[in-house]
Design a protein around this motif. Structure first.
Motif, short mmCIF file in Angstrom:
data_model
loop_
_atom_site.label_atom_id
_atom_site.label_comp_id
_atom_site.label_asym_id
_atom_site.label_seq_id
_atom_site.Cartn_x
_atom_site.Cartn_y
_atom_site.Cartn_z
N THR A 18 0.84 -1.18 0.00
CA THR A 18 0.00 0.00 0.00
C THR A 18 0.89 1.24 0.00
O THR A 18 1.83 1.34 0.79
N ILE A 19 0.57 2.19 -0.88
CA ILE A 19 1.35 3.43 -0.94
C ILE A 19 1.12 4.22 0.33
O ILE A 19 -0.02 4.58 0.66
N PHE A 20 2.21 4.50 1.03
CA PHE A 20 2.11 5.25 2.28
C PHE A 20 2.52 6.71 2.10
O PHE A 20 1.97 7.59 2.74
N GLU A 21 3.49 6.96 1.24
CA GLU A 21 3.97 8.33 1.04
C GLU A 21 4.58 8.44 -0.35
O GLU A 21 5.21 7.50 -0.84
N ILE A 22 4.39 9.59 -0.97
CA ILE A 22 5.02 9.89 -2.26
C ILE A 22 5.70 11.25 -2.12
O ILE A 22 5.03 12.25 -1.86
N ASP A 23 7.01 11.28 -2.28
CA ASP A 23 7.76 12.53 -2.16
C ASP A 23 7.66 13.34 -3.45
O ASP A 23 7.29 12.82 -4.50
N GLU A 24 8.04 14.60 -3.35
CA GLU A 24 8.11 15.46 -4.53
C GLU A 24 9.31 15.07 -5.39
O GLU A 24 10.28 14.51 -4.90
N GLY A 31 20.74 16.89 -14.83
CA GLY A 31 19.61 16.37 -15.59
C GLY A 31 18.97 15.15 -14.94
O GLY A 31 17.92 14.69 -15.36
N PHE A 32 19.60 14.63 -13.91
CA PHE A 32 19.10 13.47 -13.17
C PHE A 32 17.90 13.88 -12.32
O PHE A 32 17.90 14.93 -11.69
N CYS A 33 16.86 13.05 -12.32
CA CYS A 33 15.66 13.30 -11.51
C CYS A 33 15.33 12.05 -10.71
O CYS A 33 15.53 10.93 -11.18
N VAL A 34 14.79 12.24 -9.52
CA VAL A 34 14.39 11.12 -8.67
C VAL A 34 13.12 11.51 -7.90
O VAL A 34 12.92 12.68 -7.55
N ARG A 35 12.27 10.53 -7.68
CA ARG A 35 11.09 10.70 -6.83
C ARG A 35 10.95 9.44 -6.01
O ARG A 35 11.05 8.33 -6.53
N LYS A 36 10.74 9.60 -4.71
CA LYS A 36 10.67 8.45 -3.81
C LYS A 36 9.24 8.13 -3.42
O LYS A 36 8.41 9.02 -3.28
N LEU A 37 8.99 6.84 -3.25
CA LEU A 37 7.69 6.34 -2.81
C LEU A 37 7.95 5.38 -1.65
O LEU A 37 8.87 4.56 -1.72
N ILE A 38 7.17 5.51 -0.59
CA ILE A 38 7.26 4.58 0.52
C ILE A 38 6.06 3.65 0.45
O ILE A 38 4.91 4.10 0.40
N LEU A 39 6.35 2.36 0.44
CA LEU A 39 5.34 1.31 0.33
C LEU A 39 5.27 0.54 1.64
O LEU A 39 6.30 0.18 2.20
N LEU A 40 4.06 0.30 2.14
CA LEU A 40 3.87 -0.59 3.29
C LEU A 40 3.64 -1.98 2.73
O LEU A 40 2.71 -2.20 1.95
N THR A 41 4.46 -2.93 3.12
CA THR A 41 4.34 -4.28 2.59
C THR A 41 3.05 -4.94 3.07
O THR A 41 2.47 -4.55 4.07
N ASP A 42 2.64 -5.98 2.34
CA ASP A 42 1.44 -6.73 2.69
C ASP A 42 1.76 -7.88 3.64
O ASP A 42 1.10 -8.90 3.63
N ASP A 43 2.77 -7.73 4.45
CA ASP A 43 3.18 -8.77 5.38
C ASP A 43 2.31 -8.73 6.65
O ASP A 43 1.55 -7.78 6.86
N TYR A 44 2.48 -9.75 7.49
CA TYR A 44 1.76 -9.81 8.77
C TYR A 44 2.05 -8.54 9.58
O TYR A 44 1.15 -7.95 10.15
N ASN A 45 3.31 -8.14 9.64
CA ASN A 45 3.71 -6.87 10.23
C ASN A 45 4.20 -5.98 9.09
O ASN A 45 5.34 -6.11 8.66
N PRO A 46 3.35 -5.09 8.58
CA PRO A 46 3.75 -4.26 7.43
C PRO A 46 5.03 -3.49 7.71
O PRO A 46 5.25 -2.98 8.80
#
Length: 125
Positions: A18-24, A31-46
């Motif tokens: 599940t998407i928890f956070e999306i950075d700018e 010319g290099f660009c990056v954008r970070k996304l934090i994902l909560l895993t579908d595990d027993y303890n996300p």
């Protein structure tokens, strides 16, 4: 297609969560660009995992929303920097699960009060 947790094929991995956070987007003079996304895993303890979307892969994040269920294909990139070893998780693809857009963080209270602040962020968008 079915997305299996931690499927490995030719050094490409996949994980659902599940998407928890999306950075700018961050752009650099090279010319290099990056954008970070934090994902909560579908595990027993996300678990929160940070993925880097680089250059043209940033466009994969255009229409996704917080708390949306997705499958991310990624590769690991290791490097040495100033005598330390660093591993980056580089996203190659993102597939949306159209049937599982959720309104909360499932039944887990792993992040406690953060759940409420994420819901407030969704309500603002």
């Amino acid at each position: 297609t079915i997305c299996h947790k931690r499927l490995v094929f030719e050094n490409i991995f996949q994980i659902t969560g599940t998407i928890f956070e999306i950075d700018e987007k961050q752009s650099f003079s090279s010319g290099f660009c990056v954008r970070k996304l934090i994902l909560l895993t579908d595990d027993y303890n996300p678990e929160p995992i940070t993925f880097q979307f680089l250059n043209s892969k940033i466009d994969l994040l255009n229409d996704v929303r917080l708390l949306e269920k997705v499958c991310i294909s990624f590769r690991l990139q290791g490097q040495s920097w100033k005598g330390k070893y660093i591993t980056n998780i580089i996203a190659n693809d993102l597939k949306r699960d159209a049937q599982s857009r959720i309104l909360g963080l499932a039944d887990s209270d792993f992040f406690g009060d953060i759940k409420d602040s994420v819901q407030e962020e969704i309500n603002r968008t």
